[in-house]
Design a protein around this motif. Structure first.
Motif, mmCIF file in Angstrom:
data_model
loop_
_atom_site.group_PDB
_atom_site.id
_atom_site.type_symbol
_atom_site.label_atom_id
_atom_site.label_comp_id
_atom_site.label_asym_id
_atom_site.label_seq_id
_atom_site.Cartn_x
_atom_site.Cartn_y
_atom_site.Cartn_z
ATOM 1 N N LEU A 107 -3.571 -7.009 5.385
ATOM 2 C CA LEU A 107 -4.936 -6.358 5.291
ATOM 3 C C LEU A 107 -5.083 -4.852 5.810
ATOM 4 O O LEU A 107 -5.210 -4.793 7.011
ATOM 5 C CB LEU A 107 -6.212 -7.124 5.736
ATOM 6 C CG LEU A 107 -6.488 -8.442 4.667
ATOM 7 C CD1 LEU A 107 -5.612 -9.459 4.893
ATOM 8 C CD2 LEU A 107 -7.815 -8.752 5.169
ATOM 9 N N ASP A 132 -7.301 -2.395 6.446
ATOM 10 C CA ASP A 132 -8.788 -2.243 6.696
ATOM 11 C C ASP A 132 -9.028 -0.593 6.747
ATOM 12 O O ASP A 132 -8.316 0.097 7.468
ATOM 13 C CB ASP A 132 -9.253 -2.945 7.646
ATOM 14 C CG ASP A 132 -10.813 -3.021 7.575
ATOM 15 O OD1 ASP A 132 -11.464 -2.042 8.029
ATOM 16 O OD2 ASP A 132 -11.411 -4.123 7.582
ATOM 17 N N ASN A 154 -11.048 0.691 8.692
ATOM 18 C CA ASN A 154 -11.400 1.009 9.978
ATOM 19 C C ASN A 154 -9.945 1.343 10.687
ATOM 20 O O ASN A 154 -10.257 1.942 11.773
ATOM 21 C CB ASN A 154 -11.894 -0.133 10.869
ATOM 22 C CG ASN A 154 -13.322 -0.433 10.305
ATOM 23 O OD1 ASN A 154 -14.049 0.427 9.941
ATOM 24 N ND2 ASN A 154 -13.852 -1.795 10.304
ATOM 25 N N GLN A 185 -3.677 -6.107 0.904
ATOM 26 C CA GLN A 185 -4.893 -6.277 0.421
ATOM 27 C C GLN A 185 -5.519 -4.973 1.125
ATOM 28 O O GLN A 185 -5.599 -4.706 2.412
ATOM 29 C CB GLN A 185 -5.564 -7.439 0.918
ATOM 30 C CG GLN A 185 -7.145 -7.436 0.495
ATOM 31 C CD GLN A 185 -7.658 -8.945 0.883
ATOM 32 O OE1 GLN A 185 -8.978 -8.923 1.098
ATOM 33 N NE2 GLN A 185 -6.697 -9.961 1.254
ATOM 34 N N TYR A 186 -6.625 -4.083 0.470
ATOM 35 C CA TYR A 186 -7.190 -3.183 0.897
ATOM 36 C C TYR A 186 -8.582 -3.676 1.020
ATOM 37 O O TYR A 186 -9.158 -4.122 0.087
ATOM 38 C CB TYR A 186 -6.824 -1.837 0.011
ATOM 39 C CG TYR A 186 -8.135 -0.812 0.268
ATOM 40 C CD1 TYR A 186 -8.278 -0.134 1.490
ATOM 41 C CD2 TYR A 186 -9.072 -0.446 -0.714
ATOM 42 C CE1 TYR A 186 -9.316 0.913 1.684
ATOM 43 C CE2 TYR A 186 -9.997 0.780 -0.634
ATOM 44 C CZ TYR A 186 -10.052 1.099 0.634
ATOM 45 O OH TYR A 186 -11.044 2.226 0.920
ATOM 46 N N ARG A 187 -9.131 -3.406 2.152
ATOM 47 C CA ARG A 187 -10.777 -3.870 2.509
ATOM 48 C C ARG A 187 -11.420 -2.603 3.108
ATOM 49 O O ARG A 187 -11.109 -1.936 4.024
ATOM 50 C CB ARG A 187 -10.558 -5.109 3.570
ATOM 51 C CG ARG A 187 -11.934 -5.602 3.753
ATOM 52 C CD ARG A 187 -11.887 -6.845 4.461
ATOM 53 N NE ARG A 187 -11.684 -6.695 6.208
ATOM 54 C CZ ARG A 187 -11.608 -7.639 7.045
ATOM 55 N NH1 ARG A 187 -11.590 -8.726 6.796
ATOM 56 N NH2 ARG A 187 -11.559 -7.253 8.269
ATOM 57 N N ASP A 188 -12.381 -2.385 2.391
ATOM 58 C CA ASP A 188 -13.410 -1.243 2.954
ATOM 59 C C ASP A 188 -14.787 -1.846 2.449
ATOM 60 O O ASP A 188 -15.281 -2.008 1.716
ATOM 61 C CB ASP A 188 -12.963 -0.175 1.994
ATOM 62 C CG ASP A 188 -14.001 1.221 2.486
ATOM 63 O OD1 ASP A 188 -14.630 0.931 3.234
ATOM 64 O OD2 ASP A 188 -13.300 2.247 2.245
ATOM 65 N N LYS A 189 -15.610 -1.860 3.986
ATOM 66 C CA LYS A 189 -16.995 -2.305 4.053
ATOM 67 C C LYS A 189 -17.818 -1.460 4.097
ATOM 68 O O LYS A 189 -19.093 -1.583 4.287
ATOM 69 C CB LYS A 189 -17.078 -3.510 5.188
ATOM 70 C CG LYS A 189 -16.227 -4.588 4.976
ATOM 71 C CD LYS A 189 -16.710 -5.721 3.694
ATOM 72 C CE LYS A 189 -15.665 -6.829 3.769
ATOM 73 N NZ LYS A 189 -16.051 -7.682 2.802
ATOM 74 N N ASN A 197 -10.120 -5.830 -2.044
ATOM 75 C CA ASN A 197 -11.273 -6.649 -1.577
ATOM 76 C C ASN A 197 -12.587 -6.571 -2.125
ATOM 77 O O ASN A 197 -13.208 -5.416 -2.046
ATOM 78 C CB ASN A 197 -11.107 -6.714 -0.011
ATOM 79 C CG ASN A 197 -12.036 -7.681 0.732
ATOM 80 O OD1 ASN A 197 -13.414 -7.320 0.922
ATOM 81 N ND2 ASN A 197 -11.845 -8.858 0.940
ATOM 82 N N SER A 218 -11.919 -8.328 13.981
ATOM 83 C CA SER A 218 -11.631 -7.501 12.857
ATOM 84 C C SER A 218 -12.665 -7.225 11.992
ATOM 85 O O SER A 218 -12.976 -6.031 11.347
ATOM 86 C CB SER A 218 -10.650 -8.019 11.880
ATOM 87 O OG SER A 218 -9.330 -8.092 12.600
ATOM 88 N N LYS A 219 -14.124 -8.187 11.989
ATOM 89 C CA LYS A 219 -15.292 -7.800 11.293
ATOM 90 C C LYS A 219 -16.135 -8.837 11.889
ATOM 91 O O LYS A 219 -16.076 -9.761 12.562
ATOM 92 C CB LYS A 219 -15.054 -7.918 9.798
ATOM 93 C CG LYS A 219 -14.862 -9.465 9.534
ATOM 94 C CD LYS A 219 -14.887 -9.641 7.902
ATOM 95 C CE LYS A 219 -14.809 -11.056 7.463
ATOM 96 N NZ LYS A 219 -15.187 -11.202 6.007
ATOM 97 N N ILE A 226 -4.580 -8.844 9.823
ATOM 98 C CA ILE A 226 -4.776 -7.144 10.364
ATOM 99 C C ILE A 226 -4.398 -6.647 11.851
ATOM 100 O O ILE A 226 -3.129 -6.191 11.743
ATOM 101 C CB ILE A 226 -6.337 -6.791 10.210
ATOM 102 C CG1 ILE A 226 -6.819 -7.297 8.845
ATOM 103 C CG2 ILE A 226 -6.724 -5.252 10.445
ATOM 104 C CD1 ILE A 226 -8.312 -7.215 8.754
#
Length: 220
Positions: free
Chosen positions: A11, A13, A15, A38-42, A70, A137-138, A191
């Motif tokens: 992942l 992320d 961040n 996987q690309y995760r961006d919140k 994500n 991580s989150k 991550i």
């Protein structure tokens, strides 16, 4: 629907951007044993997410490793990603499938029995159970399911879909691979275990070797 190799889901992320270029990190993981990126961006804007996802997609060209986004079906489509990973508050998998088509990879997070029951009737290609352990991580309002909870949820999924790849996420490192695979995981999502390491390439290789070894032992 495609068959997903879920042995090692790396992942990337948003961040991590203050440490290194995300596209470069994604390529390093892909070239050293990750089987899914996987690309995760919140936090960033949709425009920024699309730009970043396109950069990751371009960096992975030629690696043969599929790339999913994500949460965001729109970003995945705009970036030409292979698919999307959905959570309980995202678009439902059936709608995502109708938009993205049969060739898209669609994954689903499973945190409890209700999620597992929903996954059983959803047109998905893999499920990821967790968090199994605590993670930094989150922010996660849900308590970790632990190994017993993971095994229980996996059993619910596989009773209905015996060929569905099922991964484990949250707090996974090389040592814990040896715990989650015997509990039924087909692979892990990580991550920090890769991207917080001094040498992400070596960390990826080590994790992949741990997963492969654990799967081989579990199959005996």
């Amino acid at each position: 629907m495609p068959k997903v190799d879920y042995r090692l889901n790396a992942l990337v992320d948003a961040n991590l951007a203050d440490r290194a270029n995300l596209a470069d990190l994604a390529r390093i993981a892909a070239l050293n044993g990750a089987t899914l990126i996987q690309y995760r961006d919140k936090s960033n804007s949709t425009r920024e997410m699309i730009e970043q996802a396109r950069a990751v997609s371009a960096a992975l060209a030629g690696t043969g490793v599929p790339f999913v986004v994500n949460d965001r079906v729109d970003v995945a489509l705009a970036a030409g990603a292979a698919g999307v990973h959905l959570g309980r508050d995202d678009m439902d998998a059936a709608t995502a499938r109708s938009i993205m088509g049969d060739a898209a990879i669609i994954g689903l997070t499973v945190k409890n029995e209700a999620d597992a029951e929903a996954a059983i009737v959803s047109p998905i290609d893999y499920a990821c159970i967790g968090g199994v352990y605590e993670t930094l991580s989150k922010r996660n309002p849900d308590r970790p399911v632990g190994l017993e909870g993971f095994a229980r949820l996996r059993a619910t999924l596989l009773a209905a879909e015996p060929d569905l790849p099922v991964g484990a996420i949250a707090g996974i490192n090389a040592e814990r691979v040896g715990e989650v695979v015997p509990a039924g995981a087909d692979g892990v999502a990580v991550i920090s275990a890769i991207f917080s390491a001094a040498d992400p390439a070596e960390a990826t290789r080590e994790l992949r070797a741990c997963v492969d070894r654990a799967l081989k032992e579990a199959a005996r």
